[in-house]
Design a protein around this motif. Structure first.
Motif, short mmCIF file in Angstrom:
data_model
loop_
_atom_site.label_atom_id
_atom_site.label_comp_id
_atom_site.label_asym_id
_atom_site.label_seq_id
_atom_site.Cartn_x
_atom_site.Cartn_y
_atom_site.Cartn_z
N GLN A 95 -3.84 4.17 22.45
CA GLN A 95 -3.60 5.25 21.47
C GLN A 95 -4.10 4.83 20.09
OE1 GLN A 95 -2.32 8.18 22.27
NE2 GLN A 95 -1.61 7.70 24.34
N THR A 96 -5.26 5.34 19.69
CA THR A 96 -5.82 4.98 18.38
C THR A 96 -4.86 5.30 17.24
OG1 THR A 96 -7.97 5.53 19.30
CG2 THR A 96 -7.86 5.24 16.94
N SER A 97 -4.17 6.43 17.35
CA SER A 97 -3.26 6.83 16.27
C SER A 97 -2.13 5.81 16.07
CB SER A 97 -2.66 8.20 16.57
OG SER A 97 -1.90 8.12 17.75
N SER A 98 -1.80 5.10 17.13
CA SER A 98 -0.71 4.12 17.00
C SER A 98 -1.14 2.91 16.18
CB SER A 98 -0.17 3.70 18.37
OG SER A 98 -1.08 2.88 19.06
N LEU A 99 -2.45 2.62 16.15
CA LEU A 99 -2.95 1.54 15.28
C LEU A 99 -2.88 1.99 13.82
CD1 LEU A 99 -4.13 -1.28 14.80
CD2 LEU A 99 -6.42 -0.29 15.12
N ASP A 100 -3.20 3.26 13.56
CA ASP A 100 -3.08 3.79 12.18
C ASP A 100 -1.63 3.67 11.71
OD1 ASP A 100 -5.77 4.41 12.24
OD2 ASP A 100 -5.43 6.44 12.96
N LYS A 101 -0.72 4.01 12.60
CA LYS A 101 0.70 3.93 12.27
C LYS A 101 1.10 2.47 12.00
CE LYS A 101 4.50 6.33 11.83
NZ LYS A 101 4.88 7.46 12.69
N ALA A 102 0.57 1.57 12.81
CA ALA A 102 0.87 0.14 12.63
C ALA A 102 0.36 -0.34 11.27
CB ALA A 102 0.23 -0.68 13.75
N LYS A 103 -0.84 0.11 10.89
CA LYS A 103 -1.39 -0.28 9.59
C LYS A 103 -0.51 0.21 8.45
CE LYS A 103 -6.27 -0.44 10.95
NZ LYS A 103 -7.59 0.21 10.80
N ALA A 104 0.03 1.42 8.60
CA ALA A 104 0.92 1.97 7.58
C ALA A 104 2.19 1.11 7.46
CB ALA A 104 1.27 3.42 7.90
N TRP A 105 2.71 0.65 8.60
CA TRP A 105 3.88 -0.23 8.58
C TRP A 105 3.55 -1.56 7.90
CZ3 TRP A 105 8.49 1.34 8.64
CH2 TRP A 105 8.93 2.36 9.49
N VAL A 106 2.37 -2.09 8.20
CA VAL A 106 1.97 -3.36 7.59
C VAL A 106 1.88 -3.19 6.07
CG1 VAL A 106 0.09 -5.04 7.36
CG2 VAL A 106 0.80 -4.27 9.63
N ASN A 107 1.27 -2.09 5.63
CA ASN A 107 1.19 -1.83 4.18
C ASN A 107 2.57 -1.77 3.55
OD1 ASN A 107 -1.56 -1.72 3.99
ND2 ASN A 107 -1.67 0.49 4.40
N ASN A 116 7.22 -13.54 1.55
CA ASN A 116 6.91 -14.61 2.51
C ASN A 116 7.02 -14.18 3.97
OD1 ASN A 116 6.47 -16.62 0.51
ND2 ASN A 116 8.70 -16.72 0.22
N ILE A 117 7.22 -12.91 4.19
CA ILE A 117 7.42 -12.45 5.58
C ILE A 117 6.18 -12.78 6.43
CG2 ILE A 117 6.52 -10.10 5.18
CD1 ILE A 117 8.82 -9.10 7.04
N VAL A 118 6.42 -13.24 7.66
CA VAL A 118 5.35 -13.52 8.61
C VAL A 118 5.19 -12.27 9.48
CG1 VAL A 118 4.69 -14.90 10.62
CG2 VAL A 118 5.74 -16.01 8.62
N ILE A 119 4.00 -11.72 9.49
CA ILE A 119 3.77 -10.47 10.23
C ILE A 119 2.79 -10.70 11.37
CG2 ILE A 119 3.09 -8.04 10.08
CD1 ILE A 119 3.55 -8.17 7.05
N ALA A 120 3.16 -10.23 12.55
CA ALA A 120 2.26 -10.27 13.71
C ALA A 120 1.96 -8.86 14.15
CB ALA A 120 2.90 -11.05 14.85
N LEU A 121 0.70 -8.63 14.49
CA LEU A 121 0.27 -7.34 15.05
C LEU A 121 0.15 -7.53 16.56
CD1 LEU A 121 -0.88 -4.44 14.41
CD2 LEU A 121 -3.15 -5.52 14.43
N ALA A 122 0.79 -6.63 17.33
CA ALA A 122 0.71 -6.72 18.79
C ALA A 122 0.09 -5.44 19.34
CB ALA A 122 2.10 -6.94 19.38
N ASP A 144 -7.21 -10.09 10.72
CA ASP A 144 -7.72 -11.20 9.91
C ASP A 144 -7.73 -10.83 8.43
OD1 ASP A 144 -8.05 -12.65 12.21
OD2 ASP A 144 -10.22 -12.36 12.34
N GLU A 145 -8.23 -9.62 8.16
CA GLU A 145 -8.29 -9.12 6.78
C GLU A 145 -6.91 -9.06 6.14
OE1 GLU A 145 -9.89 -5.08 6.19
OE2 GLU A 145 -11.66 -5.91 7.22
N ALA A 146 -5.94 -8.58 6.92
CA ALA A 146 -4.60 -8.36 6.39
C ALA A 146 -3.73 -9.63 6.47
CB ALA A 146 -3.92 -7.21 7.14
N GLY A 147 -4.27 -10.69 7.08
CA GLY A 147 -3.52 -11.95 7.17
C GLY A 147 -2.41 -11.93 8.20
N LEU A 148 -2.65 -11.26 9.31
CA LEU A 148 -1.62 -11.12 10.35
C LEU A 148 -1.98 -11.98 11.57
CD1 LEU A 148 -1.69 -7.20 10.51
CD2 LEU A 148 -0.42 -8.62 8.87
N LEU A 149 -0.96 -12.47 12.25
CA LEU A 149 -1.17 -13.01 13.59
C LEU A 149 -1.54 -11.81 14.47
CD1 LEU A 149 2.03 -15.21 13.76
CD2 LEU A 149 -0.32 -16.09 13.79
#
Ligand code: GDP
Length: 176
Positions: A95-107, A116-122, A144-149
């Motif tokens: 689901q491509t839209s779910s990656l957009d949603k994930a990016k919004a959460w990361v922001n 200092n929060i450690v963020i991982a994208l799954a 990589d750009e956003a500094g996430l695992l």
């Protein structure tokens, strides 16, 4: 007499992402090594704990807060990530839209959570390769750009699930 020289470090971990991407399933796989095709949706938030042994002397204990993805619970999310030490932001590779949603959460995390929060994208549901909509490279470059695992996981087959949580444990500051 038992030698108890080891140290346990405790961290609060929050799961975020669109509804039905598999947040609860990832937690179930990690905590109980179990997958349930027909489990009911999380209402509000659920709490579970799991420990990881990093080495003979070091244990990391995650207090896991699994939040509901439904829009009507979105306003509650800050309560869960406010004092979180780490976050797993989940999308569904089909689901491509779910990656957009994930990016919004990361922001939102990068603006509002602990700096200092450690963020991982799954990228979950990687067992559904035939229905893939998000290329690995696209997500990896963003991470990589956003500094996430970054890991592509499957709660269903257990692919990369322990690797994901282990990588987070290793990234946590253990000397405070
Ligand atoms: P949540 O709303 O993000 O917590 O998502 P759930 O964990 O409730 O999962 C939503 C649906 O996706 C359920 O039917 C799960 O069985 C299914 N699911 C979760 N993870 C996977 C996975 O890795 N692979 C597949 N094929 N299905 C999954």
């Amino acid at each position: 007499q038992q030698a108890q020289q080891g140290k346990t470090y405790q961290f609060k971990l929050v799961l975020l992402g669109e509804s039905a991407v598999g947040k609860s399933s990832l937690v179930m796989r990690f905590v109980k090594d179990h997958f349930d095709e027909y489990r009911e949706s999380t209402i509000g938030a659920a709490f579970l704990a799991q420990t990881i042994s990093l080495d003979d002397n070091t244990t990391v204990k995650f207090e896991i807060w699994d939040t509901a993805g439904q829009e009507r619970y979105k306003s509650l999310a800050p309560m869960y990530y406010r004092n979180a030490n780490c976050a797993v932001v989940v999308y569904d590779i089909t689901q491509t839209s779910s990656l957009d949603k994930a990016k919004a959460w990361v922001n939102e995390l990068q603006r509002q959570a602990d700096p200092n929060i450690v963020i991982a994208l799954a990228g979950n549901k990687c067992d559904l390769e035939a229905r893939r909509a998000v290329e690995t490279k696209t997500a990896q470059e963003y991470a990589d750009e956003a500094g996430l695992l970054f890991f592509e996981t499957s709660a269903k087959t257990a692919d990369n699930v322990s690797e994901l949580f282990n990588a987070i444990a290793k990234r946590m500051p253990l000397d405070q």
